[in-house]
Design a protein around this motif. Sequence first.
Motif, short mmCIF file in Angstrom:
data_model
loop_
_atom_site.label_atom_id
_atom_site.label_comp_id
_atom_site.label_asym_id
_atom_site.label_seq_id
_atom_site.Cartn_x
_atom_site.Cartn_y
_atom_site.Cartn_z
N TYR A 291 0.65 -1.14 0.03
CA TYR A 291 0.19 0.11 0.03
C TYR A 291 0.88 1.21 -0.05
O TYR A 291 0.50 2.36 -0.60
N ARG B 68 -4.35 0.56 -1.40
CA ARG B 68 -4.85 -0.10 -0.46
C ARG B 68 -6.44 -0.43 -0.98
O ARG B 68 -6.98 -1.43 -0.84
N ASP B 69 -7.22 0.54 -1.55
CA ASP B 69 -8.52 0.32 -2.10
C ASP B 69 -8.51 -0.53 -3.11
O ASP B 69 -9.39 -1.32 -3.36
N ARG B 70 -7.37 -0.85 -4.02
CA ARG B 70 -7.25 -1.90 -5.09
C ARG B 70 -6.88 -3.01 -4.57
O ARG B 70 -6.56 -4.06 -5.24
N LYS C 169 -4.15 5.32 0.02
CA LYS C 169 -5.53 4.89 -0.06
C LYS C 169 -5.65 4.24 -1.54
O LYS C 169 -6.35 3.29 -1.68
N THR D 240 -4.72 6.98 5.28
CA THR D 240 -4.97 5.51 4.85
C THR D 240 -5.50 4.66 6.07
O THR D 240 -6.33 4.02 6.29
#
Length: 182
Positions: A87, A94-96, A91, A136
């Motif tokens: 990450y 992290r989001d992916r 974000k 994040t």
Amino acid sequence: MKSDELATLDAMAQAALVASGECTASELVEAAIERIERTNPRINAVVVKLFERAREQAAGVLPAGPFRGVPLLLKDLGCHVAGMSVYGGTKFLRDRDWKSPTDSVLAQRFAAAGFVIVGKTNTPELGLSPTTEPDTFGPTRSEEHTSELQSRRNLVCRLLLEKKKNKKHNTISSPVSTTRHL
């Protein structure tokens, strides 16, 4: 040995315990996991927990490197392990749930040395800030800092109660007595 006793040992001493048979890699890993689970809610340091992976690795055949069986936390920045989330404090990644396709040279060397990766720690976004306070995962705090914050909260509560009590008796608290604690 107890978990807290193992925490006082450096990596060389922990590796010596495994090499001598006084402790197994699994015992070291379990002790590290126990300390992380106990401490992390207060300090928010470990953001990727790889506990099951670490348990499996510790129970299996480990390389005969100088740190055979010693648990290790990686910073979530720069040391990529194949199939592991990366990450970098962002974000976006992290989001992916982005995962590294390959091991970095550093990860290869850690593995050859016998380290068992138990997780990844919080990091500033892309490592660009001197403090670890990314949006994040939130800020990481030291044990001392959390203790200091609790002391400040207690002080504020005492001051508010004192102020309330002083209003009740129509007196004014001295600025010196209020600010000496700050």
